[in-house]
Design an enzyme around this catalytic site. Structure first.
Site, PDB file in Angstrom:
ATOM      1  N   HIS A   1      28.576  39.168  45.548  1.00  0.00           N
ATOM      2  CA  HIS A   1      27.654  38.401  44.563  1.00  0.00           C
ATOM      3  C   HIS A   1      27.825  39.030  43.308  1.00  0.00           C
ATOM      4  CE1 HIS A   1      24.997  40.345  46.404  1.00  0.00           C
ATOM      5  NE2 HIS A   1      23.744  39.917  45.549  1.00  0.00           N
TER       6      HIS A   1
ATOM      7  N   HIS B   1      25.548  38.761  39.524  1.00  0.00           N
ATOM      8  CA  HIS B   1      23.934  38.253  39.261  1.00  0.00           C
ATOM      9  C   HIS B   1      24.118  38.495  37.727  1.00  0.00           C
ATOM     10  CE1 HIS B   1      20.826  39.964  41.976  1.00  0.00           C
ATOM     11  NE2 HIS B   1      21.787  40.770  42.094  1.00  0.00           N
TER      12      HIS B   1
END
Ligand code: AMP
Length: 144
Positions: free
Chosen positions: A107, A109
């Protein structure tokens, strides 16, 4: 968990993708999902994840998948910036527990930074869900 950890299909982001856990989503297509971080470091902290399971981090992801994902990260970051008007934005990504990674599904941010609003610690305080919903609504509108 260090680099080279085996992908756990029951990690929290895999559950969000499968609809087994709730998330405050702001963007979704066939490749990626973006949702509000519930322990945000700043107002509008958003996560972008690939829908494809298997990569725990940046280093074990297929470069072709990464090149698709980074386009989605850019798109969502543009939406966050358009919606909230921060003075800066951090695009961050952690690999392995010693580097700060806490969820082992790849992932990125997106952390908007506002002058005079300190960026909070990583994975710290849980946000007020109504506030997250209101921020998400603005980001969704900017992305529409
Ligand atoms: P990292 O520490 O880089 O692996 O990032 C994981 C991020 O996921 C942290 O910033 C957490 O605050 C966030 N997080 C953990 N659980 C959830 C959840 N259920 N929904 C949204 N964000 C989450």
């Amino acid at each position: 968990m260090t680099l080279g950890t085996t992908y756990d299909p029951n990690n929290i982001f895999a559950k969000i993708i499968r609809g087994e856990m709730p998330a405050i989503k702001v963007f979704e297509d066939q490749d990626a999902l973006a949702f509000m971080d519930i322990f945000p470091q700043s107002r509008g902290h958003t996560l972008v994840i690939p829908k494809k399971a298997g990569a725990t981090n940046f280093l074990d992801a297929d470069p072709a998948d990464l090149s698709v994902l980074i386009g989605k990260v850019r798109r969502v970051a543009e939406g966050v910036v358009a919606a909230l008007g921060p003075d800066g934005v951090r695009i961050m990504q952690f690999n392995g527990t010693p580097a700060g990674q806490t969820v082992f599904h790849l992932h990125f941010h997106i952390i908007p930074v506002f002058e005079n609003e300190p960026v909070k610690r990583h994975a710290g305080e849980k946000a007020d869900i109504a506030e997250l919903e209101a921020l998400a609504e603005k980001i969704r509108a900017a992305l529409a």
